[in-house]
Design an enzyme around this catalytic site. Structure first.
Site, PDB file in Angstrom:
ATOM      1  N   ASN A  15       0.305   2.043   1.003  1.00  0.00           N
ATOM      2  CA  ASN A  15      -0.307   3.776   1.393  1.00  0.00           C
ATOM      3  C   ASN A  15      -1.896   3.666   0.993  1.00  0.00           C
ATOM      4  O   ASN A  15      -2.376   3.173  -0.175  1.00  0.00           O
ATOM      5  CB  ASN A  15       0.336   4.831   0.440  1.00  0.00           C
ATOM      6  N   GLU A  45      12.985  -2.755  -0.972  1.00  0.00           N
ATOM      7  CA  GLU A  45      13.730  -1.496  -1.091  1.00  0.00           C
ATOM      8  C   GLU A  45      13.890  -1.054  -2.346  1.00  0.00           C
ATOM      9  O   GLU A  45      14.178  -1.667  -3.502  1.00  0.00           O
ATOM     10  CB  GLU A  45      15.171  -1.981  -0.687  1.00  0.00           C
ATOM     11  N   ASP A  74       5.484   4.739  -8.921  1.00  0.00           N
ATOM     12  CA  ASP A  74       6.416   5.494  -8.388  1.00  0.00           C
ATOM     13  C   ASP A  74       6.132   6.881  -9.100  1.00  0.00           C
ATOM     14  O   ASP A  74       6.105   7.123 -10.168  1.00  0.00           O
ATOM     15  CB  ASP A  74       7.737   5.014  -8.871  1.00  0.00           C
ATOM     16  N   GLY A 161       1.631  15.015   0.623  1.00  0.00           N
ATOM     17  CA  GLY A 161       2.912  15.423   0.086  1.00  0.00           C
ATOM     18  C   GLY A 161       3.163  16.840  -0.360  1.00  0.00           C
ATOM     19  O   GLY A 161       2.836  17.548   0.454  1.00  0.00           O
ATOM     20  N   LYS A 183      -9.117  16.329  -7.900  1.00  0.00           N
ATOM     21  CA  LYS A 183      -7.592  16.425  -8.468  1.00  0.00           C
ATOM     22  C   LYS A 183      -7.231  14.962  -8.980  1.00  0.00           C
ATOM     23  O   LYS A 183      -6.474  14.971  -9.834  1.00  0.00           O
ATOM     24  CB  LYS A 183      -6.751  16.643  -7.214  1.00  0.00           C
ATOM     25  N   HIS A 188      -1.202  13.719 -12.425  1.00  0.00           N
ATOM     26  CA  HIS A 188      -0.239  12.786 -13.089  1.00  0.00           C
ATOM     27  C   HIS A 188      -0.499  11.450 -13.265  1.00  0.00           C
ATOM     28  O   HIS A 188      -0.358  10.782 -14.106  1.00  0.00           O
ATOM     29  CB  HIS A 188       1.274  13.139 -12.501  1.00  0.00           C
ATOM     30  N   ARG A 189      -1.229  10.844 -12.126  1.00  0.00           N
ATOM     31  CA  ARG A 189      -1.684   9.609 -11.926  1.00  0.00           C
ATOM     32  C   ARG A 189      -2.857   9.270 -12.970  1.00  0.00           C
ATOM     33  O   ARG A 189      -2.780   8.275 -13.359  1.00  0.00           O
ATOM     34  CB  ARG A 189      -2.026   9.396 -10.558  1.00  0.00           C
TER      35      ARG A 189
END
Length: 202
Positions: A15, A45, A74, A161, A183, A188-189
Site C-alpha cells: 500500500n 496470506e 495490521d 478505509g 491525522k 492509532h498508527r
C-alpha cells in the site's frame, strides 16, 4: 527489548499510502525505507485471527525474503456494539471481487449497528499493531489505539478505509475530514509508532 540500530528498513506493505505515512513518521530518524512491493515480494496470506498474528506473518515474510529488518502493521476498526467486528476482517468487509469498496463496508457497519439497535454514542476504536522482525526470527511488538465513535452519515473525503465514519475522541471532525498529515500525528498508527520509536537506537 531489542533495539533497532540500522538505517534501512523494509515496510511489509504493498500500500503506497501506508508506506508514505510510515516514511513520514520515520523521516526524523534518518531511516531509509522500501516496501515489500519495491522488492518484488508477494503478499503473504494473512491467516491470523488477531492483529499481532497477521502483522507477524507479514513482517517475518519480508525479513526472511530480503535479509533486512522488516516492519509490518495490521490494523482495523473494532466497534463495541458489534462485538469488536469487523476487527481483523476490516479490509475483508470491503472486498467485492473487483477491488475494495469501503463505502459498501461503511454501509455494512452502519446497517449492522441499526439492526442491533445500538445506542449512541456508538463507541469503537481503530487498532494498529506494529511488528518489527529481524532475519534471525526475533521480533518486537508495538500496539496502538485511537478510541472514538462511529458516526453517520459519512463525512469527509480524506484518508482511506472507514475514516469518514470514525470521529476520534476529543475531536469534532472525522478522520475523513482531517488533513491526512494531521491525522497521521494522532492516529492509532502514531500511537504504535511512539512505542516503536522507543526501540530505535538513535
Amino acid at each position: 527489548m531489542r533495539r533497532f540500530t540500522g538505517d534501512r528498513l523494509v515496510i511489509a506493505t504493498h500500500n503506497r499510502g501506508k508506506l508514505e505515512e510510515i516514511a513520514d513518521l520515520l523521516g526524523p530518524h534518518g531511516i531509509a525505507v522500501s516496501s515489500a512491493a519495491d522488492h518484488g515480494l508477494p503478499e503473504p496470506e494473512e491467516t491470523g485471527t488477531t492483529f499481532v498474528e497477521n502483522a507477524r506473518i507479514k513482517a517475518h515474510a519480508a525479513a526472511q525474503a530480503t535479509g533486512l529488518p522488516a516492519l509490518a502493521d495490521d490494523s482495523g476498526l473494532e466497534i463495541d456494539a458489534l462485538g469488536g467486528a469487523p476487527g481483523v476482517y476490516t479490509a475483508d468487509w470491503a472486498e467485492t471481487g473487483n477491488g475494495r469498496d469501503f463505502v459498501m463496508a461503511m454501509t455494512r457497519a452502519h446497517d449492522a449497528l441499526e439492526a442491533a439497535k445500538a445506542p449512541e454514542p456508538r463507541t469503537g476504536r481503530f487498532c494498529c499493531t506494529l511488528v518489527l522482525a529481524w532475519p534471525d526470527g526475533h521480533d518486537e511488538v508495538f500496539p496502538g489505539v485511537m478510541p472514538g465513535r462511529i458516526v453517520w452519515p459519512m463525512r469527509g473525503d480524506q484518508g482511506h478505509g472507514y475514516d469518514p465514519i470514525f470521529q476520534p475522541d476529543g475531536y469534532d471532525q472525522t478522520f475523513g475530514e482531517m488533513d491526512r498529515w494531521a491525522k497521521n500525528r494522532i492516529s492509532h498508527r502514531a500511537d504504535a509508532f511512539r512505542k516503536f520509536e522507543a526501540a530505535l537506537g538513535d
